[in-house]
Design an enzyme around this catalytic site. Structure first.
Site, PDB file in Angstrom:
ATOM      1  N   ARG A   1       7.410   6.510   9.860  1.00 46.15           N
ATOM      2  CA  ARG A   1       7.082   5.167   9.375  1.00 46.15           C
ATOM      3  C   ARG A   1       7.649   4.997   7.969  1.00 46.15           C
ATOM      4  NH1 ARG A   1       4.648   6.647   5.498  1.00 46.15           N
ATOM      5  NH2 ARG A   1       4.472   4.522   4.702  1.00 46.15           N
ATOM      6  N   GLY A   2       7.545   3.755   7.450  1.00 49.00           N
ATOM      7  CA  GLY A   2       8.109   3.472   6.132  1.00 49.00           C
ATOM      8  C   GLY A   2       9.521   2.933   6.327  1.00 49.00           C
ATOM      9  N   ALA A   3       9.860   1.883   5.574  1.00 47.13           N
ATOM     10  CA  ALA A   3      11.091   1.150   5.862  1.00 47.13           C
ATOM     11  C   ALA A   3      12.366   2.007   5.845  1.00 47.13           C
ATOM     12  CB  ALA A   3      11.200  -0.033   4.901  1.00 47.13           C
TER      13      ALA A   3
ATOM     14  N   ARG B   1       8.946  -1.827  16.269  1.00 41.70           N
ATOM     15  CA  ARG B   1       8.115  -2.413  15.211  1.00 41.70           C
ATOM     16  C   ARG B   1       8.906  -3.579  14.624  1.00 41.70           C
ATOM     17  NH1 ARG B   1       5.171   1.170  10.910  1.00 41.70           N
ATOM     18  NH2 ARG B   1       3.612  -0.471  11.048  1.00 41.70           N
TER      19      ARG B   1
ATOM     20  N   GLN C   1      -2.708   5.213   5.007  1.00 42.16           N
ATOM     21  CA  GLN C   1      -1.465   5.824   4.510  1.00 42.16           C
ATOM     22  C   GLN C   1      -1.610   6.244   3.049  1.00 42.16           C
ATOM     23  OE1 GLN C   1      -1.644   3.072   6.353  1.00 42.16           O
ATOM     24  NE2 GLN C   1       0.178   2.717   7.590  1.00 42.16           N
TER      25      GLN C   1
ATOM     26  N   ASP D   1       8.880  -3.966   3.239  1.00 41.82           N
ATOM     27  CA  ASP D   1       9.351  -3.812   4.620  1.00 41.82           C
ATOM     28  C   ASP D   1      10.441  -4.824   4.968  1.00 41.82           C
ATOM     29  OD1 ASP D   1       6.350  -2.721   4.633  1.00 41.82           O
ATOM     30  OD2 ASP D   1       7.604  -1.665   6.081  1.00 41.82           O
TER      31      ASP D   1
ATOM     32  N   ASN E   1       5.130  -6.583   2.818  1.00 40.26           N
ATOM     33  CA  ASN E   1       4.763  -5.175   2.607  1.00 40.26           C
ATOM     34  C   ASN E   1       3.363  -4.982   3.179  1.00 40.26           C
ATOM     35  OD1 ASN E   1       5.428  -2.531   1.506  1.00 40.26           O
ATOM     36  ND2 ASN E   1       3.764  -2.890   0.074  1.00 40.26           N
ATOM     37  N   LYS E   2       2.849  -3.780   3.061  1.00 39.96           N
ATOM     38  CA  LYS E   2       1.563  -3.424   3.653  1.00 39.96           C
ATOM     39  C   LYS E   2       0.473  -4.438   3.305  1.00 39.96           C
ATOM     40  CE  LYS E   2       0.903  -0.763   5.947  1.00 39.96           C
ATOM     41  NZ  LYS E   2       0.941  -1.048   7.410  1.00 39.96           N
TER      42      LYS E   2
HETATM   43  O1  MRU Z   1       2.849   0.548   8.517  1.00 40.85           O
HETATM   44  P1  MRU Z   1       3.705   1.411   7.636  1.00 40.85           P
HETATM   45  O2  MRU Z   1       3.001   2.635   7.177  1.00 40.85           O
HETATM   46  O3  MRU Z   1       5.052   1.690   8.223  1.00 40.85           O
HETATM   47  O4  MRU Z   1       3.944   0.516   6.345  1.00 40.85           O
HETATM   48  C1  MRU Z   1       4.817   0.975   5.368  1.00 40.85           C
HETATM   49  C2  MRU Z   1       4.809   0.136   4.148  1.00 40.85           C
HETATM   50  O5  MRU Z   1       4.250  -0.945   4.106  1.00 40.85           O
HETATM   51  C3  MRU Z   1       5.608   0.617   2.981  1.00 40.85           C
HETATM   52  O6  MRU Z   1       5.063   0.121   1.799  1.00 40.85           O
HETATM   53  C4  MRU Z   1       7.041   0.105   3.123  1.00 40.85           C
HETATM   54  O7  MRU Z   1       7.620   0.549   4.316  1.00 40.85           O
HETATM   55  C5  MRU Z   1       7.902   0.464   1.994  1.00 40.85           C
HETATM   56  S1  MRU Z   1       8.051   2.164   1.837  1.00 40.85           S
HETATM   57  C6  MRU Z   1       9.220   2.888   1.346  1.00 40.85           C
END
Ligand code: MRU
Length: 334
Positions: free
Chosen positions: A44-46, A84, A187, A228, A238-239
């Site tokens: 996970r994570g962009a 996703r 997370q 994201d 973002n989250k």
């Molecule tokens: O649902 P996730 O854990 O994939 O969400 C990730 C985030 O929101 C991060 O902040 C985002 O991907 C940037 S991280 C480098």
């Protein structure tokens, strides 16, 4: 250790569902296994999703069931990029790798490995640029509030916002970090806390709803988040919880900084309103530790992300530039 890599013809990832209890690797030999790993948030994570997308196409292209049929490859890749919807890096990585299909599986893999290497270099560049920028902005110790996980686990190594934290720490400029636990999948509590402990960086874990209040009490003097998807006008997905932090930070005149690679900027999406926000269904919020916490049949809304309007964002730091939204700068053509 890398979060995602290509080893002996398959993708290897750190299994993020097992952390913080266990640091274990998962080997993914088909795009079907990869889709499941992405949907469970094992990866996970962009930036990590961008690498995963491209490596996923490399798996498809090397699979003898698909190799000779470009249409089959493209339809398998479509299911991968739909795993996703919010993080643009996933479709960006898939699409970049797909461009190489006419040149054969080796060319696809070469591109995937280039993306891996570039994201690693991007993380280091964002860390250095971000630390310099913030040390010019803030006198004295920098106390960072952050959400979700933006560290090495969200990229190949080092990460985005957490790469900046790491550089601030190495430069002797960091005071402390306040990390939001990041409901419902934690997370922040599971992954960011684990990374900060590994790095010996001082931090406090806080519940999500304490963020705005603790900002008002001066517990942090900057908010750093990842992204994201960044729309052409600068609106940033973002989250979930990022928007609340941005609203509080704007009211308190605290800088709110987005740290993301250029691969997260999506110039084909005009504004945040056009960004599709993943809803992860009810089970993540109707139970806790496998125990139901709500009456049966409760209806839920569970957006995994929110969109912070550009008016609330002080600046975007990428590997190649700082965009001062607060001074009227815009993303322009990239
Ligand atoms: O649902 P996730 O854990 O994939 O969400 C990730 C985030 O929101 C991060 O902040 C985002 O991907 C940037 S991280 C480098």
């Amino acid at each position: 250790m890398r979060t995602i890599d290509w080893i002996d013809g398959a993708i290897e990832i750190i299994d993020q569902t097992a952390l913080p209890d266990k640091l274990s690797m998962l080997r993914l030999e088909s795009h079907i296994e990869l889709i499941s790993a992405i949907q469970r948030l094992a990866v996970r994570g962009a930036p990590a999703l961008g690498v995963a997308g491209a490596m996923g196409v490399a798996l498809i292209a090397a699979d003898s069931r698909y190799t000779s049929d470009e249409e089959l490859i493209r339809s398998a890749a479509k299911s991968l990029l739909e795993a996703r919807p919010t993080a643009v890096n996933l479709s960006w990585g898939v699409e970049r790798a797909l461009r190489e299909i006419p040149h054969g599986p080796e060319a696809v893999l070469r591109t995937a490995l280039e993306i891996r290497d570039a994201e690693l270099a991007n993380s280091l560049a964002m860390g250095a640029r971000g630390s310099d920028f913030i040390q010019d902005l803030i006198q004295g110790p920098v106390n960072v509030m952050t959400i979700c996980n933006t560290g090495g686990l969200a990229a190949v190594e080092y990460g985005t916002a957490l790469s900046v934290v790491r550089s601030l720490f190495d430069d002797g400029a960091l005071g402390t970090v306040l990390t939001l636990e990041t409901r419902p999948l934690l997370q922040g509590a599971r992954l960011t806390a684990w990374e900060l402990k590994q790095l010996d960086i001082p931090f406090h874990l806080i519940v999500d709803s304490a963020g705005p209040f603790l900002l008002s009490r001066g517990a942090a003097n900057i908010v750093l988040i990842g992204a994201d998807r960044i729309a052409a006008n600068g609106d940033t997905a973002n989250k979930i919880g990022s928007y609340s932090l941005a609203s509080a930070a704007a009211r308190l005149a605290i800088p709110f900084i987005v740290v993301a690679p250029e691969s997260t900027v999506d110039m084909s999406t005009a504004t945040g309103e056009e960004i599709e926000i993943e809803d992860r269904g009810s089970s993540e919020i109707t139970s806790f530790s496998d125990r139901r916490t709500t009456p049966e049949g409760v209806e839920t809304m569970n957006p995994a992300f929110d969109v912070t309007p550009v008016e609330l964002i002080t600046a975007l730091i990428t590997e190649s530039r700082v965009v001062r939204f607060d001074m009227g700068e815009s993303l322009g053509v990239n």
